[in-house]
Structures are given as C-alpha cells and as structure tokens.
Design an enzyme around this catalytic site. Structure first.
Site, PDB file in Angstrom:
ATOM      1  N   LYS A   1      39.834  -0.040 -36.550  1.00  0.00           N
ATOM      2  CA  LYS A   1      40.326   1.055 -35.698  1.00  0.00           C
ATOM      3  C   LYS A   1      41.810   0.788 -35.469  1.00  0.00           C
ATOM      4  CE  LYS A   1      38.832   3.706 -31.690  1.00  0.00           C
ATOM      5  NZ  LYS A   1      38.953   5.006 -32.341  1.00  0.00           N
TER       6      LYS A   1
ATOM      7  N   GLU B   1      33.169  11.726 -41.657  1.00  0.00           N
ATOM      8  CA  GLU B   1      33.168  11.762 -40.189  1.00  0.00           C
ATOM      9  C   GLU B   1      34.050  12.914 -39.712  1.00  0.00           C
ATOM     10  OE1 GLU B   1      34.732   7.918 -38.989  1.00  0.00           O
ATOM     11  OE2 GLU B   1      36.581   8.226 -40.113  1.00  0.00           O
TER      12      GLU B   1
HETATM   13  N1  PMP Z   1      35.284   7.971 -36.133  1.00  0.00           N
HETATM   14  C1  PMP Z   1      36.592   7.918 -35.776  1.00  0.00           C
HETATM   15  C2  PMP Z   1      37.628   8.115 -36.819  1.00  0.00           C
HETATM   16  C3  PMP Z   1      36.950   7.697 -34.437  1.00  0.00           C
HETATM   17  O1  PMP Z   1      38.242   7.646 -34.089  1.00  0.00           O
HETATM   18  C4  PMP Z   1      35.935   7.538 -33.469  1.00  0.00           C
HETATM   19  C5  PMP Z   1      36.309   7.350 -32.021  1.00  0.00           C
HETATM   20  N2  PMP Z   1      36.572   6.024 -31.735  1.00  0.00           N
HETATM   21  C6  PMP Z   1      34.593   7.591 -33.878  1.00  0.00           C
HETATM   22  C7  PMP Z   1      34.313   7.809 -35.219  1.00  0.00           C
HETATM   23  C8  PMP Z   1      33.488   7.391 -32.887  1.00  0.00           C
HETATM   24  O2  PMP Z   1      33.435   6.049 -32.456  1.00  0.00           O
HETATM   25  P1  PMP Z   1      32.937   5.666 -31.003  1.00  0.00           P
HETATM   26  O3  PMP Z   1      31.585   6.247 -30.849  1.00  0.00           O
HETATM   27  O4  PMP Z   1      32.925   4.171 -30.996  1.00  0.00           O
HETATM   28  O5  PMP Z   1      33.900   6.241 -30.046  1.00  0.00           O
END
Ligand code: PMP
Length: 301
Positions: free
Chosen positions: A167, A200
């Site tokens: 991330k 995603e």
């Molecule tokens: N994909 C991306 C690219 C994201 O930025 C996020 C948000 N963090 C998610 C998926 C979802 O992750 P999470 O459930 O940990 O927030």
C-alpha cells in the site's frame, strides 16, 4: 511536545472532536502539521500508508492494518523506526486526543527527508505521520441504491513493477482510473490487471454473487488484500455462504445477481450498474444487504 513512550491509557473518544495529527513525535492540529519539500514521500511517492476506521471510539482491526503497514514498508526496504506496540499506543492516544468517535485514521511512513536524488540512503530518518480525522465517500442513499460503475482503461500496476500488495504512496494509476470514472459520470470504477482480469476498484475490493455463491479475486490476482475483504469473507463463511477466491472476468460481473465493493472507507457497498449493464435487479441485493448489516454489527461489536 514530544510524545511520551508510554502514552496515557486511551479512553474511548465520544464526540465530534478535532482532527489531530502526530508527526515525528509532535502533536498538531490540522493546520500546523507540515512536512519538508525534500521529503521523498512528496518528491517520489516513496513511502507507505494505511487507512483505518474508528467506530464508537473503538479502532477496527488495528493490528491487521499495522501488520500490513509493516509488511508494505519491509517490501520497499523501509524500516519503520518504532516497534508495532509503540505505534499501537500512539495511535490509541491520537484517537483519544482527537475525541472523534467515528474517525478515520491515516498512517503514513515516508522514506524521510533527503536530497534531490533518488538514493534512499540519503534519507536518514523515515517520516512517521498519524492523522485522525473523518471520512465520507458516499452519501447515505448510495448504500440503498448502489453505485454506477464503469471499467477503467487504466490497469492496476503490473505485479512485478509495483506489487499491489504494497500500500504505497504511488496511487497515480488508481487516481487516473478514478478520473476516467468521473469523466464518464460514474460513481466508481473497476480496474483490470494487465491481462484484462477484474482486479479491484480505485480503493476497494470487488465481490460478485451468483445463485448465492460469492466470488472475489484471489490476492495473487494483483490486488490489495483488503482488511475489509478478509472480514467479509470470514463473516460470509461463518453465516453459511460459499465464498470462492477465483479469477473474475468482466462477463462474471455483468452477469452476476449482485456485485459489491468492500473497503475501510467504503465499507460494504452495492454496485447497481457496470458499463451500462444492470447488475441483478439494479440496486442493493439481498446478499449484499445481509453482509452489509453483518459488517456493521461486527465493526460495532
Ligand atoms: N484496494 C485498494 C487499491 C485500496 O486502496 C483499498 C483501501 N485501502 C482496498 C482495496 C480495500 O482495502 P481495505 O479493506 O483494507 O481498506
């Protein structure tokens, strides 16, 4: 003021509160929290981050989010200059100080201040930031009606170029996809990987439901392994749904009975239309509603 290594025991935040920032040991309000223009987080996007929710003063899955933060940092050869327990304590203290009961926490760790070259060795000390504020991505009615979504032409970064498991502060591909969505008059986008498989949303993981069977792309498909995604998979399995992590094509999304996104900021939100095709009945379906309700109960439990 320098943060104590042993912050006072956190008591639950109660009110609307005040955005609060911890920056390298100092407490700030929003306006005074500033970083150097020589910080490599700004110059090169060299750093990692997390987004975490607080519900009723309680932090949801802090440990899982921080594990991902430390893994993201390790993967880019960045050492977070404190142990996880200390970061937990400061985070709890930040939430307590903010007094925001329904908060969003942003952790940012950059390579730190260096010179104008790329060399990370010239940045002696990572910059560590914790912001406690609020977030609202969608108006409440969207959770009833669902989102209008288009497929973006911008793919997620190729796995071996920049692992989507990290991330990182490089969100430009996701932002460009978001811009395409805005230009098309959509609420959100679906991003594909470079082979054309569904990956995603711009900041969410995606699920489809067909005949009560739930499918979502596996982590190796080139997605961020969402903490919300994992919580929803667990909840669904606990309540008797069959959940499969498998590669999805756009066809699978177009022909699904239901589709929804999951994310820390988005929570569980239905998708009503993709590329002009209605998904199921064209609003939030029964499985999505059920999982959304169960997720709401979980985060407040
Ligand atoms: N994909 C991306 C690219 C994201 O930025 C996020 C948000 N963090 C998610 C998926 C979802 O992750 P999470 O459930 O940990 O927030």
């Amino acid at each position: 003021m320098t943060a104590s290594l042993h912050p006072s025991k956190p008591s639950a935040a109660k009110g609307p509160g005040v955005p609060t920032v911890w920056l390298d040991g100092e407490w700030h309000e929003r306006g005074t929290a500033v970083v150097s223009v020589y910080d490599h987080g700004l110059l090169y996007g060299d750093g990692v981050f997390e987004g975490i929710r607080v519900y009723g003063g309680k932090i949801f899955r802090l440990s899982e989010h921080l594990d991902r933060l430390y893994d993201s940092a390790h993967a880019i050869w960045l050492t977070i200059p404190m142990a996880k327990a200390e970061l937990v304590a400061i985070t709890e203290e930040a939430v307590r100080r903010s007094g925001i009961a329904e908060a969003y926490i942003r952790h940012i760790v950059t390579r730190g201040v260096g010179d104008l070259g790329l060399d990370p060795r010239k940045c002696p000390k990572p910059t560590v930031i914790i912001i406690v504020d609020t977030i609202k991505l969608w108006p409440e009615e969207v959770y009833e009606t669902g989102l209008k979504v288009v497929t973006a032409g911008t793919p997620i970064p190729q796995r071996e170029a920049l692992s989507p498991r990290v991330k990182s502060l490089n969100y430009l591909a996701h932002i460009l996809a978001k811009v395409e969505g805005i230009q098309a008059g959509a609420d959100e986008v679906i991003m594909l990987d470079s082979s054309g498989y569904v990956a995603e949303g711009s900041g969410q993981n995606i699920f489809v439901v067909k005949q009560r069977q739930i499918r979502t792309p596996p982590a190796y498909a080139g997605i961020l392994k969402g903490v919300t995604r994992d919580a929803v998979i667990e909840l669904a399995r606990e309540h008797g749904y069959h959940v499969e992590e498998s590669i999805l094509n756009r066809y699978d999304v177009y022909t699904a009975d239901e589709a929804f996104f999951t994310g820390t900021a988005s929570e569980v939100v239905a998708i009503r239309q993709v590329d002009g095709r209605l998904i199921g009945s064209g609003n939030s379906g029964p499985v999505t509603r059920d999982l959304r309700a169960r997720y709401q109960a979980l985060v407040r439990s």
